[in-house]
Write a protein that holds these residues in place. Structure first.
Motif, PDB file in Angstrom:
ATOM      1  N   ALA A 275      37.003  37.929  33.927  1.00  0.00           N
ATOM      2  CA  ALA A 275      36.351  37.335  35.100  1.00  0.00           C
ATOM      3  C   ALA A 275      35.344  38.272  35.746  1.00  0.00           C
ATOM      4  O   ALA A 275      34.593  37.852  36.635  1.00  0.00           O
ATOM      5  N   MET A 276      35.296  39.521  35.288  1.00  0.00           N
ATOM      6  CA  MET A 276      34.537  40.557  35.990  1.00  0.00           C
ATOM      7  C   MET A 276      33.065  40.189  36.158  1.00  0.00           C
ATOM      8  O   MET A 276      32.508  40.251  37.247  1.00  0.00           O
ATOM      9  N   PHE A 277      32.390  39.793  35.077  1.00  0.00           N
ATOM     10  CA  PHE A 277      30.956  39.537  35.126  1.00  0.00           C
ATOM     11  C   PHE A 277      30.625  38.049  35.296  1.00  0.00           C
ATOM     12  O   PHE A 277      29.459  37.675  35.267  1.00  0.00           O
ATOM     13  N   LEU A 278      31.655  37.211  35.451  1.00  0.00           N
ATOM     14  CA  LEU A 278      31.424  35.773  35.485  1.00  0.00           C
ATOM     15  C   LEU A 278      31.654  35.160  36.859  1.00  0.00           C
ATOM     16  O   LEU A 278      31.377  33.984  37.058  1.00  0.00           O
ATOM     17  N   SER A 279      32.184  35.921  37.798  1.00  0.00           N
ATOM     18  CA  SER A 279      32.477  35.382  39.121  1.00  0.00           C
ATOM     19  C   SER A 279      31.388  35.790  40.100  1.00  0.00           C
ATOM     20  O   SER A 279      30.800  36.865  39.995  1.00  0.00           O
ATOM     21  N   SER A 280      31.145  34.914  41.049  1.00  0.00           N
ATOM     22  CA  SER A 280      30.199  35.187  42.127  1.00  0.00           C
ATOM     23  C   SER A 280      30.965  35.161  43.443  1.00  0.00           C
ATOM     24  O   SER A 280      32.188  34.997  43.476  1.00  0.00           O
ATOM     25  N   TYR A 281      30.246  35.276  44.534  1.00  0.00           N
ATOM     26  CA  TYR A 281      30.896  35.253  45.837  1.00  0.00           C
ATOM     27  C   TYR A 281      31.597  33.924  46.084  1.00  0.00           C
ATOM     28  O   TYR A 281      32.629  33.861  46.752  1.00  0.00           O
ATOM     29  N   GLN A 282      31.063  32.841  45.518  1.00  0.00           N
ATOM     30  CA  GLN A 282      31.621  31.516  45.773  1.00  0.00           C
ATOM     31  C   GLN A 282      32.871  31.222  44.940  1.00  0.00           C
ATOM     32  O   GLN A 282      33.677  30.389  45.326  1.00  0.00           O
ATOM     33  N   ASN A 283      33.019  31.862  43.779  1.00  0.00           N
ATOM     34  CA  ASN A 283      34.138  31.504  42.910  1.00  0.00           C
ATOM     35  C   ASN A 283      35.008  32.708  42.549  1.00  0.00           C
ATOM     36  O   ASN A 283      35.573  32.759  41.465  1.00  0.00           O
ATOM     37  N   ARG A 284      35.122  33.668  43.464  1.00  0.00           N
ATOM     38  CA  ARG A 284      35.967  34.826  43.194  1.00  0.00           C
ATOM     39  C   ARG A 284      37.439  34.425  43.063  1.00  0.00           C
ATOM     40  O   ARG A 284      37.919  33.560  43.784  1.00  0.00           O
ATOM     41  N   VAL A 285      38.112  35.095  42.135  1.00  0.00           N
ATOM     42  CA  VAL A 285      39.551  34.922  41.985  1.00  0.00           C
ATOM     43  C   VAL A 285      40.245  36.112  42.618  1.00  0.00           C
ATOM     44  O   VAL A 285      39.615  37.088  43.029  1.00  0.00           O
ATOM     45  N   ILE A 286      41.575  36.052  42.708  1.00  0.00           N
ATOM     46  CA  ILE A 286      42.320  37.089  43.420  1.00  0.00           C
ATOM     47  C   ILE A 286      42.110  38.459  42.800  1.00  0.00           C
ATOM     48  O   ILE A 286      41.998  39.464  43.509  1.00  0.00           O
ATOM     49  N   SER A 287      42.045  38.522  41.485  1.00  0.00           N
ATOM     50  CA  SER A 287      41.881  39.817  40.829  1.00  0.00           C
ATOM     51  C   SER A 287      40.576  40.488  41.239  1.00  0.00           C
ATOM     52  O   SER A 287      40.533  41.703  41.457  1.00  0.00           O
ATOM     53  N   ILE A 288      39.503  39.721  41.372  1.00  0.00           N
ATOM     54  CA  ILE A 288      38.222  40.273  41.792  1.00  0.00           C
ATOM     55  C   ILE A 288      38.264  40.652  43.275  1.00  0.00           C
ATOM     56  O   ILE A 288      37.787  41.716  43.675  1.00  0.00           O
ATOM     57  N   LEU A 289      38.859  39.793  44.098  1.00  0.00           N
ATOM     58  CA  LEU A 289      38.960  40.085  45.528  1.00  0.00           C
ATOM     59  C   LEU A 289      39.804  41.331  45.775  1.00  0.00           C
ATOM     60  O   LEU A 289      39.562  42.061  46.744  1.00  0.00           O
ATOM     61  N   THR A 290      40.769  41.582  44.910  1.00  0.00           N
ATOM     62  CA  THR A 290      41.598  42.785  45.036  1.00  0.00           C
ATOM     63  C   THR A 290      40.745  44.046  44.990  1.00  0.00           C
ATOM     64  O   THR A 290      40.949  44.976  45.784  1.00  0.00           O
ATOM     65  N   LEU A 291      39.806  44.077  44.064  1.00  0.00           N
ATOM     66  CA  LEU A 291      38.939  45.254  43.973  1.00  0.00           C
ATOM     67  C   LEU A 291      38.108  45.420  45.237  1.00  0.00           C
ATOM     68  O   LEU A 291      37.930  46.541  45.736  1.00  0.00           O
ATOM     69  N   ASP A 292      37.598  44.311  45.774  1.00  0.00           N
ATOM     70  CA  ASP A 292      36.786  44.383  46.989  1.00  0.00           C
ATOM     71  C   ASP A 292      37.599  44.891  48.173  1.00  0.00           C
ATOM     72  O   ASP A 292      37.153  45.764  48.928  1.00  0.00           O
ATOM     73  N   LEU A 293      38.813  44.358  48.344  1.00  0.00           N
ATOM     74  CA  LEU A 293      39.654  44.783  49.470  1.00  0.00           C
ATOM     75  C   LEU A 293      40.099  46.230  49.309  1.00  0.00           C
ATOM     76  O   LEU A 293      40.245  46.957  50.292  1.00  0.00           O
ATOM     77  N   SER A 294      40.313  46.655  48.069  1.00  0.00           N
ATOM     78  CA  SER A 294      40.697  48.047  47.831  1.00  0.00           C
ATOM     79  C   SER A 294      39.578  48.995  48.224  1.00  0.00           C
ATOM     80  O   SER A 294      39.819  50.045  48.837  1.00  0.00           O
TER      81      SER A 294
END
Length: 573
Positions: free
Chosen positions: A515-534
């Motif tokens: 999901a790393m290079f395929l998600s945008s701000y509108q369709n983030r999944v929990i795994s991607i949001l985890t990196l942002d919150l970290s």
């Protein structure tokens, strides 16, 4: 007698020419869809890596740029070094547990299963967060406890190091070795061990000279898979390796997408990773094939080995691994999720429900990410299970010409690391004419492609076990292939299909690399949001979000255990 007379005679006898089975067209369309789904993105890996970004002409300049820079070569070396250490640690964690469960009279063996399943359920990025909170050099709880007890200022543990990174990965991937080793140990007859005991060999010597050599091919094959899993992992290195300034291949790949993006260099950098994966998969398959006869032992007795006091050593080891892999990181996440400030000691003043209130009722971004994760996991698991089932049926029953080509295409994604596959999908579908970047559909397509081999292999095993006469009976009575599938094959294999669905659902819900290079701000999944919150230091909210995700996946697994048996997630075909 003329042909016309034959036809007239047949009509008078009630004979009718066989109708064309239109369901065959469904399988043909499915085969064409697989070609588009797999061949198109994977072909971009070759095309982009050998193309000039300005002219599109063939060139080797991309590879020259990769192999001519020391930073890129260091990333390769660090990756191989990390993978080797991870394999050694995972082997230390898994092999004694597998031996204890399969071959010995060690008590509380259910504890071992709890540790293995728990390690599988906890996503790698959440396990990494848990150990950052536990073993961070400055504020980690274990280091705070060490300073309070001993008075020393230096940290006892430092997760931000190569050894810390390898340890965190190993406690997440050791179930792979456990599964393969347990399967091999289960197939070994205990008669040879009993013969060694009769001739005076103790349990330790018997294990070393007889049991382990027989299981060695399967164990080495599992080590290859752990090696490959490590070099393809992104989430844990992103959380630990980047702060530790320990550059590895997957974190290096992300730098190629900093503005301006250099997709051609990313593709060229990925090619050696794919080649390493292919070589190791071939070696792993040869090892397992070579070990089949050695560990078969069909018909022999399999009695638990009496190991005396060593059973308490193995029990202690299993409890220790379970503590490291499940209890400590999960406990840390739960504690942090109820904390005002995670670094403060436990107290009533530091206890709060505000983190859960925030993620469930106040933070729209978190709720969207949680919904996207569930939506993508549900869609990916359902489509993947259905496609794997239909493709396996098409191949096993040879419904289309050159069915083995479909097998090759279905299994091809196994040889491509998840983050590389994501780059291929980005290059193939993110831009015109489809312009799927920013849509959840692109993530679902990538997940289906990535995990289709799991569904295909499991369904193939079940379909092979069915006698085709059951389906032929449906067709004799006028039913189509589709009718045979829905009324006979699917009901018989419903437990296997449910097990595949649950397995793929859990994997999709925790997947980050693809999901790393395929998600945008509108369709983030929990795994991607985890990196942002970290990166923002929002560990309390992150922990609450992780606990909710763990609760959902644990509930799904528990339901699966009740319906399919305790070890349905630990089986392999």
């Amino acid at each position: 007698m003329s042909a016309e007379t034959d036809i007239d005679t047949g009509r008078r006898a009630g004979w009718r020419a066989p109708r064309f089975d239109w369901t065959i067209a469904i399988f043909v369309v499915l085969a064409l869809l697989l070609v588009v789904l797999v061949a198109s993105p994977l072909s971009r890996l070759v095309i982009e890596s050998f193309s000039d970004p300005k002219t599109g002409a063939f060139t080797l300049q991309n590879f020259a740029a990769i192999f001519g820079r020391a930073r890129y070569m260091t990333a390769y070396w660090h990756t191989i070094q990390l993978a080797a250490v991870t394999v050694a640690l995972a082997l230390f964690f898994a092999l004694p547990m597998a031996f204890a469960v399969s071959r010995t009279d060690t008590p509380l063996r259910g504890l071992m299963y709890f540790g293995v399943i728990g390690a599988f359920i906890i996503p790698p990025f959440l396990g990494a967060i848990g150990w950052i909170l536990l073993a961070g050099p400055n504020a980690g709880w274990l280091n705070q406890l060490w300073r309070a007890v001993t008075g020393f200022e230096g940290p006892l543990l430092n997760v931000f190091s190569m050894w810390g990174l390898a340890f965190v990965i190993a406690i997440n991937v050791f179930p792979l070795i456990f599964i393969f080793a347990t399967s091999a140990f289960d197939l070994i007859s205990s008669e040879m061990e009993e013969a060694a005991a009769i001739h005076g060999a103790g349990p330790l010597r018997t294990t070393w000279l007889i049991t382990l050599p027989l299981a060695l091919p399967a164990v080495l094959g599992a080590c290859m898979l752990v090696f490959l899993e490590t070099i393809a992992l992104y989430g844990t290195p992103a959380l630990i390796a980047i702060p530790a300034r320990y550059n590895v291949a997957t974190t290096q790949l992300t730098t190629f997408f900093e503005y301006p993006a250099k997709v051609e260099l990313a593709m060229a950098f990925s090619v050696p990773m794919v080649l390493i994966t292919i070589v190791l998969l071939v070696i792993q398959r040869l090892m397992l094939r070579g070990g089949t006869v050695a560990v078969s032992g069909k018909g022999g007795s399999r009695q638990p080995m009496k190991i005396g006091g060593w059973k308490w050593v193995l029990l202690g080891h299993g409890a220790f691994v379970t503590l490291l892999a499940v209890v400590l990181p999960a406990g840390m996440l739960i504690t942090t999720s109820f904390s005002v400030a995670w670094a403060k000691p436990p107290s009533f003043d530091n206890l709060t429900l505000a983190n859960y209130v925030e993620i469930l009722f106040e933070q729209q971004t978190v709720r969207d990410a949680m919904w996207n994760t569930i939506k993508v996991a549900l869609s990916g698991a359902t489509i993947c299970t259905a496609m794997g089932f239909l493709l396996a049926y098409t191949v096993i029953r040879k419904l289309v010409p050159y069915a083995q080509i479909l097998t090759f295409l279905t299994l091809a994604p196994v040889a491509v690391p998840g983050i590389v596959l994501a780059i291929c999908f980005y290059a193939a579908y993110a831009g015109p004419p489809l312009s799927l970047y920013g849509s959840s559909l692109l993530i679902v397509i990538a997940f289906v492609t990535r995990f289709l081999p799991i569904s295909f292999l499991s369904c193939s095993s079940g379909i092979r076990s069915l006698n085709p006469e059951l389906e032929e009976a449906v067709r004799i009575h006028g039913g189509s292939r589709l009718r045979a599938l829905t009324d006979v094959v699917a009901p018989v294999l419903k437990k296997s299909l449910l097990g595949v669905w649950i397995l793929v659902f859990v994997i999709c819900s925790r997947e980050l690399s693809t999901a790393m290079f395929l998600s945008s701000y509108q369709n983030r999944v929990i795994s991607i949001l985890t990196l942002d919150l970290s990166e923002q230091g929002e560990y309390e909210m992150l922990a609450a979000m992780g606990v909710v995700l763990l609760a959902i996946t644990t509930l799904v697994v528990v339901v699966g255990m009740r319906l399919l048996g305790r070890d349905f997630m630990l089986r392999r075909n």
